[in-house]
Write a protein that holds these residues in place. Structure first.
Motif, short mmCIF file in Angstrom:
data_model
loop_
_atom_site.label_atom_id
_atom_site.label_comp_id
_atom_site.label_asym_id
_atom_site.label_seq_id
_atom_site.Cartn_x
_atom_site.Cartn_y
_atom_site.Cartn_z
N LEU A 51 47.49 29.83 23.68
CA LEU A 51 47.70 30.74 24.80
C LEU A 51 46.37 31.25 25.32
O LEU A 51 45.38 31.27 24.60
N PRO A 52 46.33 31.69 26.58
CA PRO A 52 45.05 32.14 27.17
C PRO A 52 44.57 33.47 26.60
O PRO A 52 45.36 34.26 26.07
N ASN A 62 41.13 37.79 30.73
CA ASN A 62 40.13 37.44 31.76
C ASN A 62 40.11 35.96 32.13
O ASN A 62 39.21 35.54 32.85
N ASN A 63 41.05 35.18 31.64
CA ASN A 63 41.20 33.81 32.13
C ASN A 63 41.90 33.87 33.48
O ASN A 63 42.62 34.81 33.77
N VAL A 64 41.71 32.85 34.27
CA VAL A 64 42.38 32.76 35.56
C VAL A 64 43.40 31.63 35.48
O VAL A 64 43.09 30.54 35.01
N ILE A 65 44.63 31.93 35.91
CA ILE A 65 45.65 30.89 36.01
C ILE A 65 45.97 30.71 37.49
O ILE A 65 45.91 31.65 38.27
N CYS A 70 44.58 36.79 37.32
CA CYS A 70 43.73 37.09 36.17
C CYS A 70 44.64 37.54 35.04
O CYS A 70 45.48 38.42 35.23
N VAL A 71 44.48 36.94 33.88
CA VAL A 71 45.30 37.28 32.72
C VAL A 71 44.76 38.55 32.09
O VAL A 71 43.57 38.67 31.82
N GLY A 72 45.67 39.49 31.87
CA GLY A 72 45.31 40.76 31.23
C GLY A 72 45.84 40.82 29.81
O GLY A 72 45.87 39.82 29.09
N TYR A 121 52.39 38.29 29.59
CA TYR A 121 51.10 38.93 29.84
C TYR A 121 51.18 39.79 31.09
O TYR A 121 51.94 39.50 32.02
N GLU A 122 50.35 40.81 31.11
CA GLU A 122 50.09 41.52 32.36
C GLU A 122 49.12 40.64 33.12
O GLU A 122 48.13 40.16 32.56
N VAL A 123 49.40 40.38 34.40
CA VAL A 123 48.49 39.59 35.23
C VAL A 123 48.22 40.34 36.53
O VAL A 123 49.01 41.17 36.96
N LEU A 124 47.09 40.03 37.12
CA LEU A 124 46.66 40.66 38.37
C LEU A 124 46.48 39.56 39.41
O LEU A 124 45.72 38.61 39.18
#
Length: 85
Positions: free
Chosen positions: A14-15, A18-21, A29-31, A43-46
């Protein structure tokens, strides 16, 4: 394999934060990891374009696994049932 071993192997794939999907239309951005399950984690993502927060279920998949597709079909059935009321 034991379930603990399987969970460990899933976690390794799993990522990290701060990885980008990339999706079809947007990048995220993966949080923070919110929860982990048998096949992946939530995940929380932005969303990079506008900074909007979402939760995203990310799964570790191989060529024979279609877990998200199954989950999607279940949600469609549930939505249809509630829409009838």
């Amino acid at each position: 394999h034991s379930s603990a071993s399987d969970a460990s192997q899933i976690a390794e794939r799993l990522p990290n934060r701060n990885n980008v999907i990339r999706g079809q239309k947007h990048s995220y951005c993966v949080g923070k990891k919110l929860a982990q399950g048998r096949f992946g984690a939530v995940y929380e993502v932005l969303r990079r374009g506008d900074g909007k927060h979402f939760a995203a279920k990310l799964e570790v998949c191989d060529s024979h696994f279609h877990g998200l597709n199954v989950g999607y079909k279940i949600l469609l059935r549930v939505f249809a049932k509630f829409s009838e009321k």
